[in-house]
Write an enzyme that holds these catalytic residues in place. Structure first.
Site, PDB file in Angstrom:
ATOM      1  N   SER A  12       0.839  -1.195   0.000  1.00  0.00           N
ATOM      2  CA  SER A  12       0.000   0.000   0.000  1.00  0.00           C
ATOM      3  C   SER A  12       0.870   1.239   0.000  1.00  0.00           C
ATOM      4  O   SER A  12       1.969   1.241   0.567  1.00  0.00           O
ATOM      5  CB  SER A  12      -0.884   0.014   1.243  1.00  0.00           C
ATOM      6  N   TYR A  64      -1.098  -0.438  10.253  1.00  0.00           N
ATOM      7  CA  TYR A  64      -1.303  -0.804   8.856  1.00  0.00           C
ATOM      8  C   TYR A  64      -0.138  -0.295   7.999  1.00  0.00           C
ATOM      9  O   TYR A  64       0.435  -1.036   7.207  1.00  0.00           O
ATOM     10  CB  TYR A  64      -2.635  -0.236   8.347  1.00  0.00           C
ATOM     11  N   VAL A  66       2.954   0.547   8.867  1.00  0.00           N
ATOM     12  CA  VAL A  66       4.212  -0.141   9.166  1.00  0.00           C
ATOM     13  C   VAL A  66       4.172  -1.560   8.602  1.00  0.00           C
ATOM     14  O   VAL A  66       5.159  -2.036   8.031  1.00  0.00           O
ATOM     15  CB  VAL A  66       4.515  -0.137  10.680  1.00  0.00           C
ATOM     16  N   LYS A  68       2.620  -2.622   5.974  1.00  0.00           N
ATOM     17  CA  LYS A  68       2.786  -2.540   4.532  1.00  0.00           C
ATOM     18  C   LYS A  68       4.207  -2.112   4.155  1.00  0.00           C
ATOM     19  O   LYS A  68       4.762  -2.573   3.160  1.00  0.00           O
ATOM     20  CB  LYS A  68       1.744  -1.619   3.905  1.00  0.00           C
ATOM     21  N   ARG A  98     -13.409  -0.466  -2.795  1.00  0.00           N
ATOM     22  CA  ARG A  98     -14.679  -0.685  -2.093  1.00  0.00           C
ATOM     23  C   ARG A  98     -14.737  -2.142  -1.632  1.00  0.00           C
ATOM     24  O   ARG A  98     -15.146  -3.031  -2.375  1.00  0.00           O
ATOM     25  CB  ARG A  98     -15.858  -0.378  -3.014  1.00  0.00           C
ATOM     26  N   THR A  99     -14.305  -2.361  -0.417  1.00  0.00           N
ATOM     27  CA  THR A  99     -14.337  -3.685   0.192  1.00  0.00           C
ATOM     28  C   THR A  99     -14.817  -3.537   1.625  1.00  0.00           C
ATOM     29  O   THR A  99     -15.025  -2.415   2.111  1.00  0.00           O
ATOM     30  CB  THR A  99     -12.929  -4.330   0.194  1.00  0.00           C
TER      31      THR A  99
END
Length: 142
Positions: A12, A64, A66, A68, A98-99
């Site tokens: 990401s 999140y 860190v 990634k 969109r999840t």
């Protein structure tokens, strides 16, 4: 005839190196030479979060981000180890999809987010370098 192997890790932009504000910590992360060293740094981050000392030690607050960043750094390590073995190793960012993870509020469908991963998995090794970070079929600076 089988083609070359390909590894595409989903990372990401939230984990770009720029999330680390401490030059010393960034140097430690980018000089880690093995998965074990990255594991040790990950454990250090978790300990710092638990102790409430992550900011003082130069870590961001984003678990999140860190995680990634560590995926991306591991990807670069793996690409280097497998260089010359016929294995292409790259990381990519699918974008904001969109999840359930985004509470369905992303600007891309899951299929649109998967496009670059599929594209990387199907490219010829003549067309791509290994050890890169990609988004929307273009390389992104780590």
């Amino acid at each position: 005839m089988r083609g070359p192997a390909r590894i595409v890790n989903v990372s990401s932009r939230a984990g770009l190196r720029s999330i680390i504000r401490s030059p010393q910590l960034l140097a430690r992360l980018t000089s880690a030479a093995s998965p074990q060293q990255l594991d040790e740094l990950a454990a250090e981050f978790v300990s710092a979060i638990r102790a409430g000392k992550h900011a003082a030690q130069g870590w961001p607050s984003s678990m999140y981000g860190v995680s990634k960043l560590l995926v991306s750094l591991w990807t670069a390590q793996l690409a280097e180890r497998l260089r010359g073995e016929g294995v292409m190793v790259n990381a990519m960012c699918p974008g904001w999809c969109r999840t359930d993870m985004s509470s369905q509020s992303g600007n891309k469908s899951a299929a649109e987010g998967a496009d670059t991963a599929v594209w990387l998995a199907l490219r010829s090794p003549k067309d791509l370098a290994t050890g890169q970070f990609w988004g929307e079929r273009s390389t992104i600076g780590w």
